[in-house]
Design a protein around this motif. Structure first.
Motif, PDB file in Angstrom:
ATOM      1  N   ASP A 226      13.018  41.870  -9.124  1.00 44.15           N
ATOM      2  CA  ASP A 226      12.881  41.415  -7.743  1.00 44.15           C
ATOM      3  C   ASP A 226      13.621  42.374  -6.806  1.00 44.15           C
ATOM      4  O   ASP A 226      14.758  42.789  -7.076  1.00 44.15           O
ATOM      5  N   ASN A 227      12.984  42.702  -5.674  1.00 45.60           N
ATOM      6  CA  ASN A 227      13.653  43.549  -4.679  1.00 45.60           C
ATOM      7  C   ASN A 227      14.232  42.735  -3.525  1.00 45.60           C
ATOM      8  O   ASN A 227      14.794  43.303  -2.582  1.00 45.60           O
ATOM      9  N   TYR A 228      14.069  41.408  -3.570  1.00 45.71           N
ATOM     10  CA  TYR A 228      14.681  40.463  -2.625  1.00 45.71           C
ATOM     11  C   TYR A 228      14.207  40.646  -1.189  1.00 45.71           C
ATOM     12  O   TYR A 228      14.889  40.258  -0.238  1.00 45.71           O
ATOM     13  N   GLU A 229      13.031  41.193  -1.031  1.00 45.06           N
ATOM     14  CA  GLU A 229      12.451  41.343   0.298  1.00 45.06           C
ATOM     15  C   GLU A 229      11.717  40.053   0.687  1.00 45.06           C
ATOM     16  O   GLU A 229      11.466  39.190  -0.139  1.00 45.06           O
ATOM     17  N   ASN A 230      11.373  39.959   1.973  1.00 51.64           N
ATOM     18  CA  ASN A 230      10.547  38.875   2.513  1.00 51.64           C
ATOM     19  C   ASN A 230      11.223  37.505   2.426  1.00 51.64           C
ATOM     20  O   ASN A 230      10.550  36.481   2.341  1.00 51.64           O
ATOM     21  N   ARG A 231      12.531  37.487   2.389  1.00 51.95           N
ATOM     22  CA  ARG A 231      13.291  36.242   2.349  1.00 51.95           C
ATOM     23  C   ARG A 231      14.556  36.405   3.183  1.00 51.95           C
ATOM     24  O   ARG A 231      14.824  37.473   3.726  1.00 51.95           O
ATOM     25  N   ALA A 232      15.349  35.348   3.219  1.00 53.30           N
ATOM     26  CA  ALA A 232      16.669  35.452   3.852  1.00 53.30           C
ATOM     27  C   ALA A 232      17.522  36.440   3.064  1.00 53.30           C
ATOM     28  O   ALA A 232      17.208  36.793   1.918  1.00 53.30           O
ATOM     29  N   SER A 233      18.613  36.862   3.636  1.00 55.74           N
ATOM     30  CA  SER A 233      19.464  37.872   2.993  1.00 55.74           C
ATOM     31  C   SER A 233      20.274  37.320   1.830  1.00 55.74           C
ATOM     32  O   SER A 233      20.887  38.079   1.082  1.00 55.74           O
ATOM     33  N   ALA A 234      20.287  35.994   1.645  1.00 61.23           N
ATOM     34  CA  ALA A 234      21.131  35.379   0.611  1.00 61.23           C
ATOM     35  C   ALA A 234      20.790  35.880  -0.788  1.00 61.23           C
ATOM     36  O   ALA A 234      21.685  36.113  -1.613  1.00 61.23           O
ATOM     37  N   ALA A 235      19.514  36.031  -1.088  1.00 63.97           N
ATOM     38  CA  ALA A 235      19.112  36.456  -2.432  1.00 63.97           C
ATOM     39  C   ALA A 235      19.630  37.851  -2.745  1.00 63.97           C
ATOM     40  O   ALA A 235      20.123  38.111  -3.851  1.00 63.97           O
ATOM     41  N   ALA A 236      19.559  38.749  -1.797  1.00 67.26           N
ATOM     42  CA  ALA A 236      20.024  40.118  -2.014  1.00 67.26           C
ATOM     43  C   ALA A 236      21.542  40.180  -2.167  1.00 67.26           C
ATOM     44  O   ALA A 236      22.081  41.043  -2.868  1.00 67.26           O
ATOM     45  N   GLN A 237      22.244  39.258  -1.512  1.00 65.51           N
ATOM     46  CA  GLN A 237      23.710  39.271  -1.548  1.00 65.51           C
ATOM     47  C   GLN A 237      24.281  38.642  -2.818  1.00 65.51           C
ATOM     48  O   GLN A 237      25.422  38.920  -3.192  1.00 65.51           O
ATOM     49  N   ALA A 238      23.513  37.808  -3.490  1.00 71.20           N
ATOM     50  CA  ALA A 238      24.024  37.064  -4.642  1.00 71.20           C
ATOM     51  C   ALA A 238      24.457  38.004  -5.764  1.00 71.20           C
ATOM     52  O   ALA A 238      23.822  39.029  -6.027  1.00 71.20           O
ATOM     53  N   GLU A 239      25.541  37.635  -6.431  1.00 70.04           N
ATOM     54  CA  GLU A 239      26.111  38.470  -7.489  1.00 70.04           C
ATOM     55  C   GLU A 239      25.949  37.775  -8.839  1.00 70.04           C
ATOM     56  O   GLU A 239      26.904  37.263  -9.420  1.00 70.04           O
ATOM     57  N   MET A 240      24.737  37.779  -9.339  1.00 69.37           N
ATOM     58  CA  MET A 240      24.479  37.204 -10.657  1.00 69.37           C
ATOM     59  C   MET A 240      23.282  37.904 -11.303  1.00 69.37           C
ATOM     60  O   MET A 240      22.454  37.299 -11.962  1.00 69.37           O
ATOM     61  N   ARG A 241      23.255  39.204 -11.106  1.00 71.98           N
ATOM     62  CA  ARG A 241      22.145  39.998 -11.618  1.00 71.98           C
ATOM     63  C   ARG A 241      22.406  40.431 -13.068  1.00 71.98           C
ATOM     64  O   ARG A 241      23.506  40.883 -13.410  1.00 71.98           O
ATOM     65  N   ILE A 242      21.395  40.304 -13.867  1.00 68.18           N
ATOM     66  CA  ILE A 242      21.468  40.795 -15.239  1.00 68.18           C
ATOM     67  C   ILE A 242      21.781  42.287 -15.239  1.00 68.18           C
ATOM     68  O   ILE A 242      22.484  42.796 -16.119  1.00 68.18           O
ATOM     69  N   ALA A 243      21.319  42.991 -14.241  1.00 70.56           N
ATOM     70  CA  ALA A 243      21.467  44.450 -14.192  1.00 70.56           C
ATOM     71  C   ALA A 243      22.923  44.899 -14.167  1.00 70.56           C
ATOM     72  O   ALA A 243      23.292  45.868 -14.847  1.00 70.56           O
ATOM     73  N   ASN A 244      23.772  44.211 -13.403  1.00 71.63           N
ATOM     74  CA  ASN A 244      25.105  44.780 -13.198  1.00 71.63           C
ATOM     75  C   ASN A 244      26.235  43.765 -13.106  1.00 71.63           C
ATOM     76  O   ASN A 244      27.361  44.142 -12.797  1.00 71.63           O
ATOM     77  N   ASP A 245      25.995  42.501 -13.398  1.00 73.02           N
ATOM     78  CA  ASP A 245      27.068  41.520 -13.273  1.00 73.02           C
ATOM     79  C   ASP A 245      28.075  41.676 -14.407  1.00 73.02           C
ATOM     80  O   ASP A 245      27.711  41.976 -15.548  1.00 73.02           O
ATOM     81  N   LYS A 246      29.348  41.430 -14.118  1.00 73.76           N
ATOM     82  CA  LYS A 246      30.408  41.600 -15.113  1.00 73.76           C
ATOM     83  C   LYS A 246      30.252  40.665 -16.298  1.00 73.76           C
ATOM     84  O   LYS A 246      30.766  40.935 -17.386  1.00 73.76           O
ATOM     85  N   HIS A 247      29.567  39.544 -16.103  1.00 76.10           N
ATOM     86  CA  HIS A 247      29.379  38.595 -17.200  1.00 76.10           C
ATOM     87  C   HIS A 247      28.258  39.023 -18.141  1.00 76.10           C
ATOM     88  O   HIS A 247      28.056  38.391 -19.172  1.00 76.10           O
ATOM     89  N   MET A 248      27.540  40.056 -17.779  1.00 78.17           N
ATOM     90  CA  MET A 248      26.433  40.521 -18.605  1.00 78.17           C
ATOM     91  C   MET A 248      26.844  41.735 -19.421  1.00 78.17           C
ATOM     92  O   MET A 248      26.251  42.808 -19.331  1.00 78.17           O
ATOM     93  N   SER A 249      27.911  41.608 -20.231  1.00 77.14           N
ATOM     94  CA  SER A 249      28.281  42.662 -21.168  1.00 77.14           C
ATOM     95  C   SER A 249      27.287  42.671 -22.312  1.00 77.14           C
ATOM     96  O   SER A 249      26.411  41.803 -22.403  1.00 77.14           O
ATOM     97  N   ILE A 250      27.421  43.637 -23.225  1.00 79.59           N
ATOM     98  CA  ILE A 250      26.436  43.737 -24.307  1.00 79.59           C
ATOM     99  C   ILE A 250      26.603  42.624 -25.321  1.00 79.59           C
ATOM    100  O   ILE A 250      25.703  42.366 -26.104  1.00 79.59           O
ATOM    101  N   HIS A 251      27.769  41.964 -25.355  1.00 72.43           N
ATOM    102  CA  HIS A 251      28.007  40.804 -26.199  1.00 72.43           C
ATOM    103  C   HIS A 251      28.123  41.220 -27.672  1.00 72.43           C
ATOM    104  O   HIS A 251      27.656  42.230 -28.089  1.00 72.43           O
ATOM    105  N   GLY A 252      28.795  40.370 -28.414  1.00 67.25           N
ATOM    106  CA  GLY A 252      28.961  40.632 -29.841  1.00 67.25           C
ATOM    107  C   GLY A 252      30.102  41.603 -30.094  1.00 67.25           C
ATOM    108  O   GLY A 252      30.501  42.374 -29.223  1.00 67.25           O
ATOM    109  N   PRO A 253      30.700  41.609 -31.303  1.00 65.77           N
ATOM    110  CA  PRO A 253      31.823  42.493 -31.605  1.00 65.77           C
ATOM    111  C   PRO A 253      31.471  43.951 -31.331  1.00 65.77           C
ATOM    112  O   PRO A 253      30.434  44.445 -31.755  1.00 65.77           O
TER     113      PRO A 253
END
Length: 523
Positions: A226-253
């Protein structure tokens, strides 16, 4: 079965305590078993359309009872959803707006009312309504410490803290079965709330489930990028993207992180070293065998851009859905026990989750937004002899209705101040003509994942959202745009719809007595 490592609670003590509330004659009112999970998306149940995983035991509830396709939550975040269920009220009425609060246990809740009416009440599992707040209205409670861990969790009881050895989903199942077999009074109906941690982050599968989905390839959502266009700015500002969020590490030992603790790679799992240190030798061996080779391939591949997002998405789904499978196993064990103990025919079983969850839609994990994946929670109800097996309900229902439903099932008066409606008529196949045709939503937390505060209204076809801190609006036509990619707020052709939805929103805010957009200032 998981093994108890340290147990400070003697079940004989429990039985004695239960006995103080015994009634003289057997009570034939239905038992109520409420099974609750955290962050369970409807796509992660095979009972729902587009299910990503087989959940045969949860499907039993749908096949033998009713599936609700539009169960909307009032505030899509863990604690406020739980407070809503206990009180039958929106956040602005029960005072619990966001997770960093303490729940006011002095207020009226449905467990208190059931307890006063002779029901034996018990809560086992995740509480998550503050670090100091403790359950009230329960004859027995055994709760996870705050969020809880998947491995070697600590539980809090009225008698103190208890340390366990094992996997949390299995431990909760063992405790539930122990209470059903030894802790309850057979002459009294019971309310048992079995509340899992799973499948909440960090999605740690059980040792016997860790490799289940490792080689599965799941379909990508159409809007993963998603490029978050055609909506309010809230979607683009949210910090829960699989791409770069800190909680999305590679997981596992991660052997690199272990051997080089100074390694500063944002994509490794170094921050989870404390977790691996909690594991037993056997648990850790299982995890290493499952993850190390695959993680090494990840490093060798030096993935970036969309390839990295795709890799993280698959790892996320693999682990998340393995956690769901353990929940399904648990539900199967409990349903089997009810059958074996002769309790099934007089026990209403309800399954739900505190909210929905994004599984890659809009490139996200987590919840909070009023968008469909977050707003809609699973709801399955089996009521033998009352609810028609395999029935499906399309009307708008809500976690706001759970308290009223439990009270109605138990033939207990519903307090006038509760804001939902009992689902009992729907479960009996006799829906009232004046059932709600629209629904109000309000998210307050703001700082969590930088999702802007908002409220809105939906009628199931159209959805109007106001990001009031941003001064921005969105309007979606869910038939023309089911993935909510293009807001039509301000479009001339939707002017009539927009006016109608604005009026509905105002009417609901008046009806629900919403007098402020934000929580009261804390002194």
């Amino acid at each position: 079965m998981a093994r108890i490592f340290v147990v400070s609670l003697n079940l004989l003590q429990l039985i004695v305590l239960v006995g103080f509330h015994s009634v003289a004659l057997a009570d034939e009112r239905p038992n109520i078993l409420f099974v609750f999970t955290d962050d369970h998306a409807t796509k992660a149940l095979s009972a729902y359309d587009d299910g990503l995983i087989e959940t045969p035991n949860l499907d039993r509830l749908a096949n033998e009872g009713m599936k609700f396709n539009r169960c909307y939550v009032t505030n899509s975040i863990c604690g406020p959803s739980r407070a809503c269920i206990l009180t039958g009220k929106y956040s602005h009425k029960n005072g619990y707006y966001h997770n960093d609060q303490e729940f006011d246990g002095t207020q009226q809740t449905f467990p208190k009312l059931l307890q006063q009416a002779g029901y034996q009440t018990a809560l086992i599992g995740k509480w998550h309504l503050g670090r100091q707040s403790k359950p009230t209205g329960f004859d027995y409670w055994h709760i996870l410490e705050h969020q809880g861990f998947y491995y070697q969790p600590k539980f809090i009881t009225p008698w103190g803290q208890v340390q366990y050895l094992g996997y949390t989903t299995e431990l909760l199942t063992d405790q539930t079965l122990a209470w059903l077999e030894h802790g309850r009074d057979p002459d009294r109906p019971f309310l048992l709330m079995m509340q899992h941690k799973a499948p909440h982050r960090p999605w740690d599968p059980a040792p016997d489930r860790v490799t289940d989905n490792m080689n599965q390839v799941y379909p990508e959502p159409e809007n993963l990028f998603d490029n978050y266009e055609n909506r309010a700015s809230a979607a683009a500002q949210a910090e829960m993207r699989i791409a770069n969020d800190k909680h999305m590490s590679i997981h596992g030992p991660d052997i690199k992180a272990w051997d080089q603790p100074e390694l500063n790679d944002p994509n490794n799992s170094r921050a989870r070293d404390w977790f691996y240190g909690k594991m037993t030798h056997d648990q850790l061996t299982t995890w290493k065998e499952a993850y190390l080779q695959k993680n090494e391939k990840y490093y060798e591949g030096k993935l970036s851009g969309k390839d990295l997002v795709r890799w993280k998405y698959q790892r996320f789904l693999q682990d998340y859905l393995s956690c769901v499978s353990s929940v399904d196993d648990s539900v199967g064990q409990v349903l089997d026990y009810l059958e074996e103990a002769g309790l099934a025919e007089n026990t209403v079983v309800i399954y739900s989750s505190d909210q929905g969850f994004f599984l890659g839609e809009h490139g996200w994990f987590d919840k909070r937004f009023m968008y469909e994946e977050s707003l809609r929670a699973p709801l399955l109800v089996r009521w033998p002899g009352v609810t028609e097996p395999g029935s499906i309900e399309e009307r708008i229902v809500s976690n706001l209705d759970f308290a009223e439903t439990f009270l109605d099932i138990a033939n207990v008066d519903i307090p006038a101040e509760m804001q939902g409606a009992s689902l009992e008529p729907l479960l009996r196949g006799t829906p009232p003509k004046d059932w709600r045709d629209s629904f109000y939503y309000h998210y307050y937390e703001g700082g969590g994942h930088n999702v802007s505060e908002h409220y809105g209204v939906t009628d199931g076809r159209y959805k109007l959202i106001h990001f009031y801190k941003l001064g921005e609006w969105e309007l979606f036509d869910l038939v023309a745009d089911p993935h909510e990619m293009h807001s039509v707020y301000g479009d001339v052709e939707y002017a009539e719809v927009q006016a109608k939805m604005l009026a509905k929103l105002q009417d609901l805010r008046v009806e629900l007595e919403v007098t402020s957009d934000d929580p009261p200032t804390q002194e």
